[in-house]
Design a protein around this motif. Structure first.
Motif, mmCIF file in Angstrom:
data_model
loop_
_atom_site.group_PDB
_atom_site.id
_atom_site.type_symbol
_atom_site.label_atom_id
_atom_site.label_comp_id
_atom_site.label_asym_id
_atom_site.label_seq_id
_atom_site.Cartn_x
_atom_site.Cartn_y
_atom_site.Cartn_z
ATOM 1 N N ASN A 50 0.833 -1.202 0.000
ATOM 2 C CA ASN A 50 0.000 0.000 0.000
ATOM 3 C C ASN A 50 0.868 1.252 0.000
ATOM 4 O OD1 ASN A 50 -2.364 -1.508 0.149
ATOM 5 N ND2 ASN A 50 -2.307 -1.552 2.377
ATOM 6 N N ALA A 51 0.438 2.261 -0.731
ATOM 7 C CA ALA A 51 1.101 3.568 -0.725
ATOM 8 C C ALA A 51 0.702 4.319 0.545
ATOM 9 C CB ALA A 51 0.684 4.361 -1.952
ATOM 10 N N SER A 52 1.418 5.399 0.831
ATOM 11 C CA SER A 52 1.042 6.214 1.988
ATOM 12 C C SER A 52 -0.347 6.794 1.758
ATOM 13 C CB SER A 52 2.061 7.327 2.221
ATOM 14 O OG SER A 52 2.089 8.203 1.120
ATOM 15 N N ASP B 130 0.047 12.551 0.791
ATOM 16 C CA ASP B 130 1.318 13.067 0.308
ATOM 17 C C ASP B 130 1.999 13.837 1.436
ATOM 18 O OD1 ASP B 130 0.926 12.040 -2.227
ATOM 19 O OD2 ASP B 130 0.009 13.884 -2.984
ATOM 20 N N CYS C 284 3.581 3.196 7.179
ATOM 21 C CA CYS C 284 4.679 2.505 6.504
ATOM 22 C C CYS C 284 4.890 1.117 7.112
ATOM 23 C CB CYS C 284 5.955 3.345 6.601
ATOM 24 S SG CYS C 284 7.392 2.608 5.794
#
Length: 62
Positions: A3-5, A8, A18
């Motif tokens: 998964n991305a953060s 932004d 994370c």
């Protein structure tokens, strides 16, 4: 899949997010190492050394 953060830039729980994103892959590595016959202690010590070595490289320093 990792998964991305969630947002932004910097935010309060970014490091927690994370860690949560990394956990399934980390657990898969540990499980594979244990299945290959390494002990949990050996795996933990090796991971510590890998992290320390990464921190010594210019790319690993944050």
């Amino acid at each position: 899949m990792i998964n991305a953060s969630r947002h932004d830039g910097e935010y309060a729980d970014r490091e927690v997010d994370c860690q949560e994103a990394m956990e399934p892959g980390f657990q898969a590595i540990v499980d594979c190492m244990l299945e290959a016959g390494w002990t949990r202690g050996e795996v933990v010590r090796a991971l510590r050394r890998l992290i320390a070595a990464d921190n010594m490289t210019p790319e690993g320093k944050s």
